[in-house]
Design an enzyme around this catalytic site. Structure first.
Site, mmCIF file in Angstrom:
data_model
loop_
_atom_site.group_PDB
_atom_site.id
_atom_site.type_symbol
_atom_site.label_atom_id
_atom_site.label_comp_id
_atom_site.label_asym_id
_atom_site.label_seq_id
_atom_site.Cartn_x
_atom_site.Cartn_y
_atom_site.Cartn_z
ATOM 1 C CG HIS A 80 68.402 -23.985 42.353
ATOM 2 N ND1 HIS A 80 68.352 -24.945 41.144
ATOM 3 C CD2 HIS A 80 67.116 -23.581 42.278
ATOM 4 C CE1 HIS A 80 67.248 -24.986 40.644
ATOM 5 N NE2 HIS A 80 66.467 -24.056 41.174
ATOM 6 C CG HIS A 235 62.235 -26.609 42.895
ATOM 7 N ND1 HIS A 235 63.657 -26.973 43.088
ATOM 8 C CD2 HIS A 235 62.135 -25.625 41.929
ATOM 9 C CE1 HIS A 235 64.369 -26.158 42.341
ATOM 10 N NE2 HIS A 235 63.471 -25.528 41.428
ATOM 11 C CG ASP A 239 62.710 -21.678 42.420
ATOM 12 O OD1 ASP A 239 63.850 -21.888 42.434
ATOM 13 O OD2 ASP A 239 62.027 -22.300 41.427
ATOM 14 C CG HIS A 262 62.347 -17.672 38.816
ATOM 15 N ND1 HIS A 262 62.691 -17.838 40.064
ATOM 16 C CD2 HIS A 262 62.362 -18.816 38.162
ATOM 17 C CE1 HIS A 262 63.317 -19.167 40.218
ATOM 18 N NE2 HIS A 262 62.968 -19.613 39.082
#
Length: 277
Positions: A80, A235, A239, A262
């Site tokens: 972040h 969001h 990321d 991720h």
């Protein structure tokens, strides 16, 4: 300010909070840095204040968050902070912390954007490191994938598919600029599900999480107040911006993703990094 030149902060700014997963208190300072420093995380609480660069060779884990490690310097859940720096085109910054994890703040990157704006951004006497993707790269795992195509700019198109009755299919597409990042992406908070939280607690994760700094869903409802209906997919884009910044350059390319994570973001970043080098 020229898009061609590297930047850093005008002054140091700090923020106190707790980490999302470790739940430890942390004092974080963003410092200006010289040209070609890149983004470096410094552990002020360790002897010799060791540092780890925010670059792919130092990524050691991508389970639920991105971990960087070099010698004694280990930091995690850095995506972040990296997303905010990348989103506002800050090329050089020292991120000093007295704990292994940046503050979760409100679960988005908005606090870090505010810090950067408070510090101010100044141009440096060095040309920005930009990489225009030359060919298509694709990472696929079951029904999840992330790809990047050559494109004159930086664009992300993301489709999120979730079985939760309140989520379903969410789609978001944006050409990522400083303005669109601040207006459309930075405020979106991380998502959590109550059934996952129990498992995360057993793994020692999520200790700093709450319905204030994450959007929490149980099996049927949302326990948090949404900022926007498609906060989840926004969001996910936040990321990706943080994870791809680990190439160490401002990228030009069109990212297209479905249900990416991720792990997949990191694998794509590695392919781009190999193309660069």
């Amino acid at each position: 300010m020229s898009d061609m030149m590297q930047t850093t902060l005008c002054k140091s700014v700090s923020y106190d909070g707790i980490g999302l997963h470790a739940g430890l208190p942390v004092h974080m300072i963003l410092h200006p840095a010289a040209a070609n420093t890149g983004i470096q995380f410094v552990r002020a609480d360790l002897a010799g204040t060791p540092a780890v660069p925010a670059l792919l060779p130092y990524v050691t884990n991508t389970m639920r968050a991105t971990t960087l490690e070099k010698g004694e310097a280990k930091v995690f859940t850095v995506e972040h902070v990296l997303s905010a720096l990348q989103g506002l085109c800050v090329d050089n910054c020292i991120v000093e912390m007295n704990s292994p994890e940046p503050p979760v703040a409100d679960g988005s990157s908005a606090v870090f954007v505010d810090m950067i704006k408070e510090a101010g951004i100044r141009e440096l006497d060095a040309v920005r490191n930009v990489h225009a993707v030359q060919e298509q790269h694709l990472i696929q795992e079951d029904d999840k994938f992330i790809a990047i195509l050559p494109y004159d700019g930086f664009r992300i198109t993301f489709t999120s598919i979730n079985p939760h009755p309140l989520l379903g299919v969410q789609f978001f597409d944006a050409v990522v600029t400083e303005a669109s990042y601040v207006k459309e992406i930075a405020f979106a908070r991380t998502i959590a599900f109550t059934e996952e939280l129990e498992m995360m607690r057993k793994l020692g994760l999520g200790k700093g999480g709450s319905v204030e700094n994450a959007v929490v869903y149980d099996r049927e409802t949302c326990l948090s107040q949404l900022r926007i209906d498609d906060e989840l997919v926004r969001h996910k884009v936040l990321d990706i911006i943080g994870d791809l910044s680990l190439t160490g350059k401002q990228l030009k390319g069109h990212v297209i993703a479905v249900k990416s994570s991720h792990k997949l973001n990191n694998l794509l970043a590695r392919q781009i990094y190999e193309e660069m080098n």
